[in-house]
Write a protein that holds these residues in place. Structure first.
Motif, mmCIF file in Angstrom:
data_model
loop_
_atom_site.group_PDB
_atom_site.id
_atom_site.type_symbol
_atom_site.label_atom_id
_atom_site.label_comp_id
_atom_site.label_asym_id
_atom_site.label_seq_id
_atom_site.Cartn_x
_atom_site.Cartn_y
_atom_site.Cartn_z
ATOM 1 N N CYS A 1 0.863 -1.158 0.000
ATOM 2 C CA CYS A 1 0.000 0.000 0.000
ATOM 3 C C CYS A 1 0.909 1.219 0.000
ATOM 4 O O CYS A 1 1.875 1.273 0.740
ATOM 5 C CB CYS A 1 -0.850 -0.075 1.257
ATOM 6 N N SER A 2 0.634 2.161 -0.871
ATOM 7 C CA SER A 2 1.482 3.337 -0.986
ATOM 8 C C SER A 2 0.919 4.458 -0.109
ATOM 9 O O SER A 2 -0.273 4.721 -0.124
ATOM 10 C CB SER A 2 1.530 3.759 -2.450
ATOM 11 N N VAL A 3 1.796 5.057 0.689
ATOM 12 C CA VAL A 3 1.344 6.070 1.632
ATOM 13 C C VAL A 3 2.094 7.368 1.382
ATOM 14 O O VAL A 3 3.302 7.364 1.190
ATOM 15 C CB VAL A 3 1.611 5.622 3.082
ATOM 16 N N LYS A 4 1.354 8.461 1.396
ATOM 17 C CA LYS A 4 1.963 9.770 1.178
ATOM 18 C C LYS A 4 2.518 10.287 2.499
ATOM 19 O O LYS A 4 1.825 10.308 3.510
ATOM 20 C CB LYS A 4 0.890 10.723 0.676
ATOM 21 N N VAL A 5 3.794 10.651 2.494
ATOM 22 C CA VAL A 5 4.390 11.274 3.673
ATOM 23 C C VAL A 5 4.430 12.773 3.411
ATOM 24 O O VAL A 5 5.078 13.219 2.475
ATOM 25 C CB VAL A 5 5.821 10.747 3.908
ATOM 26 N N PRO A 6 3.719 13.561 4.221
ATOM 27 C CA PRO A 6 3.699 14.992 3.949
ATOM 28 C C PRO A 6 5.037 15.652 4.243
ATOM 29 O O PRO A 6 5.839 15.130 5.024
ATOM 30 C CB PRO A 6 2.612 15.538 4.880
ATOM 31 N N GLU A 7 5.273 16.783 3.611
ATOM 32 C CA GLU A 7 6.483 17.566 3.808
ATOM 33 C C GLU A 7 6.609 17.941 5.287
ATOM 34 O O GLU A 7 5.628 18.298 5.925
ATOM 35 C CB GLU A 7 6.348 18.834 2.955
ATOM 36 N N GLY A 8 7.807 17.838 5.838
ATOM 37 C CA GLY A 8 8.027 18.265 7.221
ATOM 38 C C GLY A 8 7.489 17.287 8.258
ATOM 39 O O GLY A 8 7.123 17.677 9.353
ATOM 40 N N THR A 9 7.431 16.001 7.921
ATOM 41 C CA THR A 9 6.928 14.987 8.864
ATOM 42 C C THR A 9 7.946 14.726 9.975
ATOM 43 O O THR A 9 9.138 14.623 9.717
ATOM 44 C CB THR A 9 6.631 13.683 8.103
ATOM 45 N N GLN A 10 7.444 14.643 11.209
ATOM 46 C CA GLN A 10 8.332 14.382 12.351
ATOM 47 C C GLN A 10 8.203 12.916 12.794
ATOM 48 O O GLN A 10 7.197 12.268 12.523
ATOM 49 C CB GLN A 10 7.941 15.277 13.539
ATOM 50 N N THR A 11 9.206 12.469 13.509
ATOM 51 C CA THR A 11 9.125 11.142 14.125
ATOM 52 C C THR A 11 7.899 11.091 15.030
ATOM 53 O O THR A 11 7.592 12.061 15.708
ATOM 54 C CB THR A 11 10.385 10.893 14.971
ATOM 55 N N THR B 1 12.969 26.665 9.979
ATOM 56 C CA THR B 1 13.213 25.299 9.504
ATOM 57 C C THR B 1 13.224 24.314 10.666
ATOM 58 O O THR B 1 12.976 23.128 10.480
ATOM 59 C CB THR B 1 14.546 25.180 8.730
ATOM 60 N N GLN B 2 13.546 24.779 11.895
ATOM 61 C CA GLN B 2 13.573 23.883 13.062
ATOM 62 C C GLN B 2 12.628 24.409 14.141
ATOM 63 O O GLN B 2 13.085 24.783 15.211
ATOM 64 C CB GLN B 2 14.999 23.792 13.649
ATOM 65 N N PRO B 3 11.324 24.475 13.872
ATOM 66 C CA PRO B 3 10.421 25.121 14.825
ATOM 67 C C PRO B 3 10.416 24.436 16.194
ATOM 68 O O PRO B 3 10.314 25.095 17.229
ATOM 69 C CB PRO B 3 9.045 25.017 14.157
ATOM 70 N N GLU B 4 10.587 23.126 16.203
ATOM 71 C CA GLU B 4 10.503 22.415 17.489
ATOM 72 C C GLU B 4 11.687 22.769 18.379
ATOM 73 O O GLU B 4 11.522 23.058 19.557
ATOM 74 C CB GLU B 4 10.434 20.908 17.270
ATOM 75 N N SER B 5 12.912 22.769 17.816
ATOM 76 C CA SER B 5 14.077 23.141 18.618
ATOM 77 C C SER B 5 13.929 24.574 19.080
ATOM 78 O O SER B 5 14.214 24.906 20.227
ATOM 79 C CB SER B 5 15.366 23.054 17.814
ATOM 80 N N ALA B 6 13.482 25.463 18.185
ATOM 81 C CA ALA B 6 13.360 26.870 18.534
ATOM 82 C C ALA B 6 12.432 27.030 19.730
ATOM 83 O O ALA B 6 12.766 27.710 20.704
ATOM 84 C CB ALA B 6 12.850 27.662 17.342
ATOM 85 N N SER B 7 11.284 26.326 19.686
ATOM 86 C CA SER B 7 10.331 26.519 20.776
ATOM 87 C C SER B 7 10.838 25.842 22.053
ATOM 88 O O SER B 7 10.649 26.350 23.147
ATOM 89 C CB SER B 7 8.950 26.019 20.379
#
Ligand SMILES: [Zn+2]
Ligand SMILES: [Zn+2]
Length: 377
Positions: A294-304, A357-363
């Motif tokens: 099954c093919s799944v779309k991974v959206p841009e900017g996906t996090q773990t 580009t690194q919103p999580e680290s920034a916050s």
């Protein structure tokens, strides 16, 4: 709002034993109990959270799911779907009783005339997740005693009959007087059967049953759960002296799957995604149990940790045409063993990185600054 980790909430380690959990819960529940903190909304909320955490962690199956998937394990079950409830196991039993029919109660084991109901048998059957997905017809070889054909289970030589027991007159029990009391007990001559065999059947030596291996075909419906018990009425040991047969219980267990985990009708799969695909977006191919990919779309900017739901590609739901869902849990893979050129490219990339580009680290680092700034005052 993010939920607090259950282990943190109960202030125990992730390897806490059942006893440790229980005593931690007891201590904290006592402290935050609404009766001890009247009108304190915070204590009340905390008490509820503690309860929820304990309910999950004190149940082995739920705890395993929690360890693997965190809170997500309980959020995506959806309304009304068969989740973890214990009720589900018991409703399963009903389903099988419907399937295999005839469960009128038989009363006591020992019946008049010494007829005895045969023992129930247990058969452990392990199946794979794929088999549970597709359903199957299992062939079982069950060693069991069956009614002797030569004497039709009576134990008396063909052509002869068991005679009424002279000691108890066929009653199966005898009375003995002891002082003022009269005590009734099983007749020692016929062991309660009420009759004695003078001429025993040669095939079974008078037992009325012989041991055979029987082959049974059992239909395992698609969507069965681990721990399901299937009851096959009258397929257990033969009864004694014409008594009814016992039942055969099949205890189903599911083998662990190498990359799929099951929660009720839903399936979970951790899929590694390259750093580049996670950043730029792309397609990944994931395995599903019906054999197709099954093919799944991974959206841009996906996090773990991102969960992608694929509808109706989970396990079949018993007695319906529906399926649960398949959840893909993304694990972004950090590349290793880089070439010089790759290092160079990444350093160049890093120079162009920003808060955006690194919103999580920034916050995160903003929070850290606030925290230390705030506590210094
Ligand atoms: Zn016989
Ligand atoms: Zn007797």
């Amino acid at each position: 709002m993010a939920k607090t980790d259950y282990y943190e909430l109960l202030e125990v380690s992730r390897t806490a034993t059942e006893t440790e959990l229980k005593s931690a819960f007891r201590k904290l529940a006592m402290k935050h109990h609404p009766d001890k903190n009247p009108g304190d909304k915070q204590a009340e909320a905390k008490f509820k959270e503690l309860n929820e955490a304990y309910q999950v962690l004190s149940d082995g199956q739920k705890r395993a799911a929690y360890d693997r998937f965190g809170h997500a394990a309980f959020e995506n079950g959806g309304g009304g779907g068969p989740g973890f409830g214990n009720d589900f196991a018991s409703s399963m039993a009903d389903i099988f009783e419907d399937l295999f029919g005839d469960f009128s109660s038989r009363g006591g084991r020992q019946q008049p005339n010494g007829r005895e109901r045969g023992s129930d048998l247990r058969y452990n059957l392990e199946i794979t997740l794929e088999e549970a997905y597709a359903g199957k017809t299992a062939t079982l070889k069950v060693p069991t005693s069956i009614a002797c054909e030569a004497c039709s289970g009576t134990g008396a030589k063909p052509g002869s009959k068991a005679k009424q027991c002279p000691t108890c007159g066929g009653y199966g029990r005898v009375r003995a007087s002891q002082g003022f009391f009269s005590i009734e007990r099983t007749c020692p001559n016929c062991q309660g059967r009420g009759e004695v065999i003078e001429d025993p059947c040669r095939s079974c030596n008078g037992a009325g049953r012989v041991t055979r291996e029987r082959t049974l075909s059992v239909n395992i419906p698609a969507g069965v759960e681990d721990g399901t018990r299937i009851r096959l009425a009258n397929e257990g040991e033969a009864g004694l002296r014409g008594g009814p047969n016992g039942d055969l219980y099949i205890f189903l267990s599911l083998k662990a799957h190498p990359f799929l985990q099951r929660d009720g009708a839903d399936l979970f799969c951790r899929v590694p995604v390259s750093m580049v695909t996670a950043a730029l977006g792309g397609e990944i191919s994931v395995p599903v149990l019906d054999g197709e990919e099954c093919s799944v779309k991974v959206p841009e900017g996906t996090q773990t940790g991102k969960q992608i739901r694929i509808r109706s590609r989970g396990m079949p739901i018993l007695r319906s045409r529906d399926h649960g869902d398949l959840y893909i849990q993304v694990v972004v893979e950090t590349p290793q063993k880089l070439s010089g050129r790759q290092r160079e490219l990444l350093r160049e990339f890093e120079r162009e990185s920003s808060k955006d580009t690194q919103p999580e680290s920034a916050s995160f680092f903003a929070k850290v600054r606030d925290f230390f700034g705030g506590s210094a005052e």
